[in-house]
Design an enzyme around this catalytic site. Sequence first.
Site, short mmCIF file in Angstrom:
data_model
loop_
_atom_site.label_atom_id
_atom_site.label_comp_id
_atom_site.label_asym_id
_atom_site.label_seq_id
_atom_site.Cartn_x
_atom_site.Cartn_y
_atom_site.Cartn_z
N GLY B 70 55.32 -45.05 -56.25
CA GLY B 70 54.16 -45.09 -57.14
C GLY B 70 54.19 -46.20 -58.17
CD GLN B 71 58.27 -50.69 -59.09
OE1 GLN B 71 58.73 -50.41 -57.98
NE2 GLN B 71 58.72 -51.67 -59.82
NE ARG B 72 50.60 -50.93 -64.25
CZ ARG B 72 49.38 -50.48 -64.51
NH1 ARG B 72 48.35 -50.99 -63.87
NH2 ARG B 72 49.18 -49.53 -65.38
#
Lengths: 289, 184
Positions: B70-72
């Site tokens: 889910g990291q940007r």
Amino acid sequence: MLFGIIHLFFWRIFKSLLRIWTRKCEIQRICENNRSDIYQECVSLEASMCFSKSAPIRSLVSMSRFNNKSVDEHIAAMIVCKGIKDLSFQERFRDRISLIIHYNSLIREVTELKKSYSTENTTHEATLLSLWDCLKPNEKLKERRSKQWSDLGFQGLDPATDFRGMGYLALTQLYYLANTRTELARNLLLKSQHPEYGYPFALVGIHTTSFLSNLLTTRSLRYQLFILSERYQHTISMERFNELFVYVFVEFDKFWRESGPNNVMQFNERWRVFDSVITQNLNTINVLN
Amino acid sequence: MGLLALLRKLHSSPTHEMRILLLGLDNAGKTTLLKQLASEDVSFVTPTIGFNVKSVQSKGFKLNVWDIGGQREIRPYWRNYFENTDVLIYVIDSTDEKRFLETSQELYNLLEEDKLANVPLFIFANKQDLVAATNVGDIAERLKLCNIRERQWQIQPCSALTGAGIQEGMEWLCKNMAIKKKKK
């Protein structure tokens, strides 16, 4: 299960026969066998002692705090319990059992550190800020919750959420790298920001900690730590464990670039290959040479 | 029953396969949820770099669950995993109020994707075991979920850590999928 019981039964009969014939117990035989190396000796001792019927032996091999007096008392109890008369094995045995206990003790320490990272713990927070200073000496961290953390390869505004299952342990290992090998760490950070072959630096560190901690608790770092401690007169310590972290991180960096990934989405697939290569190395060669 | 017949029965037991896509912001609990579904130990989870995938058997379904980081920086890659998705599971950290806006924006971006059109949406409001968790009703309101049209959707409180609420969620999923497959 049934096979195990039958196996153990015949093994015990075989050992009793050996004992009558050689007049020595298994522990003595292992310590007086000059054909095996220190790693094999320790592993055989551990296996033999864990399956022992006598309680003093089992409690000796499962000690997780090293303490000279207590070790001596346990050994004395064992000698009485086993009725051992020839004590020539004792010095070597004490040496080997010390290694095993130091290994147990390292597992205990590591498990303790894995307990969660806390933003209310001043030591934890201070270490985190020192990590920033080591890696980014020319840039001030504007606030504690900051987008700047992503420059070190953390995910969000607060690195605390990334430590998760590896807790403070993950931070201490990253900090060890940044603090004792500052040039190397800055260099790795720079390489991790490569436009094509980049990877999130801090997350790879956390992943590496998870990998090593798993090997340690499944007793798969015994080769590395036992061999090393004999050759260099080191005790098995947190520092040795952190040195292995540096080794694995550096090897990963090389491996990742050489494997020419398309993007970071291939991380797990590549790591599986890396995992088997590195595990093999850790079990066969002295990597901290 | 002969050995061969037994093997054949075991082999043919998963009647349907389902591709499930697990998305959400970083630290929402996607990997913990995945491990919980696969009955694995959830105590030593680390942030996902890239993605994880696992096959899980549940209620006669073979679920292929894709858990994407889910990291940007990774979110632009989400779209590479949209194809042939049967269900989208979106995970929200109910304690992370500061990012409710960000998570709702990501969710609405997903709902506008052509490749995800009509795909049922299941939202897990995770971390309900923590005191700081916002309740499901408030989350639904804050994320304006009532605006979602033209697809089946459901929100379920859960704790991926303790496993509470996960079974209920999966039952809803499998029941709805069973109906859908029959219609086909």
